[in-house]
Scaffold this motif. Structure first.
Motif, PDB file in Angstrom:
ATOM      1  N   GLY A 266       0.700  -1.200  -0.065  1.00  0.00           N
ATOM      2  CA  GLY A 266       0.154   0.172   0.094  1.00  0.00           C
ATOM      3  C   GLY A 266       0.822   1.436   0.041  1.00  0.00           C
ATOM      4  N   SER A 268       2.705   4.122  -2.686  1.00  0.00           N
ATOM      5  CA  SER A 268       2.512   4.484  -3.991  1.00  0.00           C
ATOM      6  C   SER A 268       3.868   4.307  -4.826  1.00  0.00           C
ATOM      7  N   ASN A 287       0.043  -3.758  -4.362  1.00  0.00           N
ATOM      8  CA  ASN A 287      -0.799  -2.411  -4.426  1.00  0.00           C
ATOM      9  C   ASN A 287      -2.056  -2.582  -5.349  1.00  0.00           C
TER      10      ASN A 287
END
Ligand code: FAD
Length: 320
Positions: A266, A268, A287
């Motif tokens: 999680g 970016s 992700n």
């Protein structure tokens, strides 16, 4: 013209990253046709000191002063300057960690020695003393030549694999001319977390970002880390929001880590985060957004919801 290495310790144990620095120093000494002396400060058991022989130290200069159980950079720089003088050393090696980052620049100014921090190669002595380091947040490399007579290099942890031998080092008590007046820092309290693996030394790191939604979900990260024997880390907003302590924050403004395996959950993959982790040997990204920039830096990627993927991964690893 010997080589000196500062081998730092924590709670009486020589750090793994310091052993790497000693092995690096031994290789530099071999290139220069000389020997390595390691300087150790603080209370450390004799077998820890003689054990540095396995990593290539011929001699250990030990300053057995309890006031140095916690590093005081100015005092350590003074001790090292005396050791350099006594051993007629031309090169000093540090680990690129908190103590190395604090002591090396002071010693560099004292000795008027050129300093390269965060080295990721042995020096190329064929064309001077050229050391490679990563620059611009890991986007490029620089080959830096140290042209001064005395040279200082700090070595990036987890860059060189340990290859211990069987030799033992000779230990000599070193009594530098330091006095109470040299100590400017008063240590009020030291807090240690039992069993926590220091991030800069960790071989495996499981790291969480804002995709985990809140601190109440950190069990996902901790369970996976526990199964893998890994340290835990986080992105900056996670630390800024108080979900995790600041010492877990990795990236441009946090710690630089180089584990064998970095699992990002999680996160970016912003450039500022990558700056601290892109030296990892293998990167796994979990992700739910297939367009997340982190996938470009990943060796393996799982597109999926962390709340579904991570428990399954943890269970599978437990069964393995
Ligand atoms: P977000 O950007 O919010 O990303 C969350 C990610 O989680 C997204 O990709 C999303 O798709 C994913 N996600 C959401 N839900 C799920 C789910 N259920 N399952 C799986 N994935 C999910 N950042 C650092 O980390 N370290 C630094 O040192 C640092 N230094 C900085 C310095 C400066 C000067 C500046 C300007 C910024 C710095 N930042 C740093 C911040 C950086 O730019 C990013 O904002 C930050 O890294 C983003 O953190 P994040 O990835 O956790 O959060």
């Amino acid at each position: 013209m010997s080589v000196i290495v500062f081998a730092d310790q924590q709670q009486g144990k020589i750090k793994k990253a310091a052993q790497e620095a000693v092995e690096y120093a031994a290789k530099v000494a071999a290139q220069l046709g000389t020997d390595v002396s390691a300087v150790v400060v603080g209370e450390v058991a004799n077998e820890e000191l003689t054990g540095l022989g396995k990593h290539g130290a011929k001699k250990v200069l030990h300053v057995a002063d309890a006031r140095l159980n916690e590093i005081e950079p100015g005092v350590c720089a003074k001790i090292l300057a005396e050791a350099v003088n006594q051993e007629s050393a031309s090169v000093v090696i540090f680990t690129h960690n908190f103590s190395g980052k604090a002591i090396a620049p002071i010693l560099s100014a004292k000795l008027k020695a050129g300093l390269v921090t965060g080295a990721i190669s042995l020096p190329d002595t064929a064309s001077g003393f050229v050391v490679k380091k990563s620059v611009f947040s890991g986007k490029a490399f620089a080959n830096v030549n140290i042209s001064s007579d005395k040279k200082i290099v700090s070595v990036m942890p987890n860059t060189f694999n340990l290859e211990p031998g069987t030799a033992t080092a000779d230990v000599a008590t070193f009594s530098p001319s330091i006095s109470d007046a040299d100590f400017k820092i008063k240590m009020v309290k030291v807090e240690t977390v039992e069993g926590e693996i220091p991030l800069t030394e960790a071989e495996i790191i499981v790291s969480g970002g804002r995709g985990l939604k809140g601190p109440e979900n950190w069990g996902l990260v901790e369970d996976l880390a526990h199964v893998l024997g890994a340290a835990t880390a986080c992105s900056r907003p996670v630390a800024d929001s108080g979900w995790r302590p600041h010492h877990e924050h990795v990236g441009q403004t946090g710690l630089t880590v180089r584990p064998n395996l970095y699992i990002a959950i999680g996160i970016s993959g912003a450039i500022q985060h990558l700056a601290g982790v892109n030296g990892s040997k293998v990167i796994v990204v979990i992700n739910k957004d297939p367009e997340a920039p982190f996938f470009k830096a990943a060796d393996y990627g799982i597109v999926g919801d962390a709340f579904e993927v991570v428990p399954k991964l943890t269970e599978a690893l437990k069964a393995y």
